[in-house]
Design an enzyme around this catalytic site. Structure first.
Site, PDB file in Angstrom:
ATOM      1  N   LYS A  63       3.028  -6.562 -10.467  1.00  0.00           N
ATOM      2  CA  LYS A  63       2.632  -5.161 -10.365  1.00  0.00           C
ATOM      3  C   LYS A  63       3.748  -4.198 -10.710  1.00  0.00           C
ATOM      4  CE  LYS A  63      -0.714  -7.208  -7.859  1.00  0.00           C
ATOM      5  NZ  LYS A  63      -0.743  -8.657  -7.589  1.00  0.00           N
ATOM      6  N   TRP A  79      -4.457 -11.614   1.994  1.00  0.00           N
ATOM      7  CA  TRP A  79      -4.860 -11.924   0.634  1.00  0.00           C
ATOM      8  C   TRP A  79      -5.616 -13.244   0.647  1.00  0.00           C
ATOM      9  CZ3 TRP A  79      -1.569 -14.981  -3.201  1.00  0.00           C
ATOM     10  CH2 TRP A  79      -2.118 -14.920  -4.495  1.00  0.00           C
ATOM     11  N   ASP A  87       5.996 -11.927   2.078  1.00  0.00           N
ATOM     12  CA  ASP A  87       5.366 -11.903   0.754  1.00  0.00           C
ATOM     13  C   ASP A  87       5.596 -10.489   0.223  1.00  0.00           C
ATOM     14  OD1 ASP A  87       1.999 -12.660  -0.525  1.00  0.00           O
ATOM     15  OD2 ASP A  87       3.811 -11.958  -1.509  1.00  0.00           O
TER      16      ASP A  87
END
Lengths: 369, 443
Positions: free
Chosen positions: B288, B171, B252
């Site tokens: 999300k 990311w 993560d």
């Protein structure tokens, strides 16, 4: 395969227990106390006469509207937050008719209440400003030096409170700021100074402004009580407006924790007033670079559209002049919780509790020197 | 009397340049100091920062007027109608909260206790001995980014000089977080463009070569941007080499429940490591899986070998949060706590999550089917099916990705990543055409 005793030492063995935060820790201790007569005069959070937190009616109504609005979504805000909120915030502090705003010389970014605004501003200055020292009043909110140090600024004091007069040490202030190197950053409490409750008069503010401008010192306002201090939003913003009326640059951190009762929502804004619109736009782009790796974008919940006017309250804090031993005595014997510097939050007091507080203070000062 | 700046506007750019040259010359002669009445900003030397690479995609998409345009840059879930989605359980939770008339007081620095408890249990399983033994320090953070940042600050303070290893690619914001926290980082091989799969040997080799006691950043599931996850066997081997080198795993976890549809399955990598008795860091996000993007709700968890260590670590995480934002926002935390704490809402959440993950899996399948139906060359596109989560690495290079945008009005990131969350079943055929054209006709 079990996670028990045969493992090696933790990689965190060298990590020591941190003490509780001196201000927020007061509430932790208060919450643990089972005594029914206990009183929390520590953290600056408004309480009603019944000792309960308050959610303003206007906030409840706004929330109702939001929750019922089917079209409302929870998509990421832009990095700098809601544009309407930012514009309103700037108008609130600088005045709706501010030339700086009209000339697009102000960049405003939504941040996590006062703390977040101060931190983002300080990180920006540490990265992009040529002077890395910030002068802070003595005393000041306990979290200020930590915010600035961690952002990479070094902190120096300027005289502010005179304990003998329980008022402003104006001479000392002028001398200390007068001795600061050109370009140094100066933290100013816009109104309702925390923890003393002592503010400069308008005349004194004007003298401070002239001195600072003559030395090119950069003002960094902390505005956490606009409207809450005197009851007037405009009166409480006079100091800030005086500084930008002269066309000069400054930073201003705003919090809506107290004046909108939005403490837990973490709503605030950082504004940087620049000489030109072009500079303001470049500054804004660099503020995004500070925010993105810190938390990406701000929380949405506390920022509905329009603001209504805000309830007036008297300024929040008073310095009692009690020393650390006397404070400890009050907590131990009378279950009164306050910060060890003798600051009490008037907002945490109601008329029924005043006799108890009076007894406690009397006992403290008579039994302990 | 006009402000000085207007004289410059009137004079025009060319005139201004002449004036600047004249002034510079005179200044160099020492004849004048800026007597011209324009005060220079204290911030004059600040340059314009580049726009965020991911947000820039959405901006370009908005500006495009073509009717077939498709935004596959967005890292946010969209319905089949390509609309944002607020989960039903979230609306119910918010209504409950409104009815209760909750106060808005400051949370403690570490966040809402009910949320911290719920999030740790979701991560490890409610009956995990680690939780009973109080060996996990959990602090509410500002979604994934904020939680990663707290952990990075902890590393900087307590493990000075220690490096974080991040996957290549990862990311885009990971490196910014570590840079700003002043934590050194380097990359371990991860994506193999030849196979459009995992460079497993490269990954193991690079982790092994890192200085002992490094932090290894791992994506718990649904690797961003590739969508390529290690298999369970590969996870075991990764755990082996991490233990061997006394590294510290740093997970993560941004898609728990959202990747496969199952909260437990998506946490299996983390639980595998924890079950080995390893100490680890885990950043979580509810952006999300609960659609709470803008509420900024997440957590940093540190699993320690003792309850005492966990307590100390938690106290130090608080010391980092206080001068950053004092205490976290309450709203998202209450939503999570209410959803997880109510069995009916929790059940409903699991169903909604299966629906979201299900829709993404089905467009993934449909895209693959469409491509295979149109591409008769025999090329193996099955890597699209093997990937998991919101994103897919198409294997398109930069020029091919540009073609996707310029010719087909398909907006994606330059690394070939598409967000399937932004794809509808109705647009799969069109996308398949675009991918085939870009792959074969652009080099």
């Amino acid at each position: 395969m079990s996670a028990s005793s045969d493992h090696q030492d933790s990689v965190f063995s060298h990590v020591v227990q941190a003490p509780e935060d001196p201000i927020l820790g007061v509430t932790v201790a208060y919450n643990k106390d089972p005594n029914p007569i206990k009183l929390n005069l520590g953290v600056g959070a408004y309480r009603t006469e019944e000792g309960k937190p308050l959610v303003l009616n206007v906030v409840r109504r706004a929330e109702q509207m939001l929750v019922n609005d089917q079209s409302r979504v929870k998509e990421y805000l832009p990095i700098i937050g809601l544009s309407d909120f930012n514009k309103s915030s700037a108008k609130l502090i600088f005045g709706a008719d501010s030339t700086a705003i009209q000339e697009n010389r102000v960049t405003t970014v939504q941040c996590l209440s006062g703390t977040g605004s101060l931190r983002v501003g300080a990180e920006f200055l540490a990265r992009h400003y040529h002077e890395h020292t910030i002068y802070i009043p003595q005393p000041t909110w306990g979290n200020h030096p930590k915010i600035f140090n961690l952002a990479g600024l070094s902190v120096k004091p300027y005289r502010y409170y005179n304990p003998q007069t329980r008022g402003l040490d104006f001479q000392g202030l002028l001398e200390d700021l007068g001795a600061a190197p050109s370009g140094a950053i100066v933290l100013l409490h816009a109104c309702a100074h925390n923890p003393t409750g002592v503010d400069p008069t308008l005349d004194q503010w004007e003298q401070i402004r002239q001195l600072m401008r003559s030395k090119g010192l950069l003002p960094f306002f902390d505005s956490a009580y606009q409207g809450f201090a005197s009851g007037s939003l405009d009166a409480d913003a006079q100091s800030v407006r005086m500084f930008i009326a002269d066309g000069g640059e400054c930073l201003a951190a705003q919090s809506y924790a107290k004046n909108m009762g939005l403490y837990g929502e973490r709503v605030g804004a950082l504004s940087i007033v620049c000489k030109t619109a072009d500079v303001a736009s470049r500054v804004e782009s660099q503020l995004k670079m500070v925010i993105r790796p810190m938390y990406s974008n701000p929380p949405i919940h506390g920022t509905p559209g329009d603001w209504s006017h805000i309830i007036k309250q008297i300024g929040m804090f008073t310095f009692t002049g009690l020393n650390t031993e006397q404070v400890a005595f009050m907590t131990r014997e009378y279950h009164i919780y306050m910060t060890s510097d003798g600051r009490i939050s008037m907002a945490g007091l109601n008329s029924r509790k005043v006799p108890h507080l009076a007894d406690a203070i009397h006992a403290a000062v008579t039994s302990i020197a | 009397m006009l402000p000085p700046s207007s004289y410059f506007y009137m004079m025009g750019n060319f005139g201004l340049q002449i004036l600047v040259i004249v002034i510079s010359f005179l200044q160099s002669l020492g004849r004048i100091t800026m007597a011209v009445a324009v005060d220079v900003s204290q911030f004059e030397s600040i340059t314009m920062a580049p726009p965020d690479p991911i947000l820039g995609v959405s901006e370009a998409f908005r500006a495009d007027t073509h009717e077939m345009k498709l935004n596959l840059g967005v890292g946010a879930y969209r319905t089949e109608e390509l609309q944002p989605y607020v989960l039903g359980v979230v609306k119910k939770a918010e209504n409950l909260m409104l009815e209760r008339g909750e106060f808005k007081e400051y949370l403690p620095i570490e966040g809402l206790a009910a949320f911290n408890k719920a999030t740790a249990e979701l991560l490890l399983g409610a009956d995990n001995p680690i939780i009973k033994q109080q060996r996990i320090a959990t602090v509410q953070g500002l979604s994934g980014t904020g939680s990663l940042r707290l952990a990075a600050a902890l590393i900087e303070r307590y493990f000075p000089g220690a490096k974080v290893l991040i996957s290549s690619p990862t990311w885009g914001n990971h490196k910014n977080i570590f840079n700003d926290a002043r934590v050194p980082w380097s990359e371990y091989r991860y994506y193999d463009p030849k196979t459009v799969g995992l460079d497993f040997d490269g990954m193991i080799s690079d982790i092994k070569a890192a200085p002992e006691g490094s932090f290894i950043l791992l994506h718990g599931c649904a690797h961003n941007p590739t969508g390529i996850d290690p298999t369970p066997e590969q996870w075991e081997a990764i755990a082996d080499v991490i233990q061997e080198k006394n590294h510290i795993p740093f997970f993560d976890v941004a898609y728990q429940g959202f990747a496969s549809g199952s909260l437990d399955a998506d946490a299996s990598s983390v639980r595998l490591f924890a079950a080995r008795g390893m100490e680890l860091l885990v950043a979580q996000s509810y952006s999300k899986n609960l659609g709470l993007y803008a509420e900024r709700i997440g957590a940093i968890n540190v699993v320690c070998s003792s309850a005492d260590a966990a307590a100390r670590v938690k106290s130090q995480l608080k010391r980092i949060a206080r001068p950053m934002y004092s205490n976290p926002p309450v709203h998202g935390a209450r939503i999570v706590a209410n959803v997880v704490g109510d069995p009916a809402l929790f059940s409903e959440w699991k169903e909604e999550m299966e629906l979201m993950a299900g829709r993404i899996k089905s467009v993934r399948q449909k895209l693959y089917d469409s491509i295979c139906a149109k591409d008769k060359s025999g090329k193996d596109w099955s890597y699209i099916l093997k990937q998991i989560g919101m994103f897919s690495f198409t294997g398109l290079n930069r020029a091919q990705s540009d073609n996707m945008t310029d010719k087909w009005h398909v907006y994606m990131t330059k690394d070939g990543r598409i967000s399937l969350a932004g794809l509808s079943a109705a647009k799969c055929e069109y996308l398949a055409d675009a991918i085939i054209d870009s792959f074969y006709n652009v080099s």
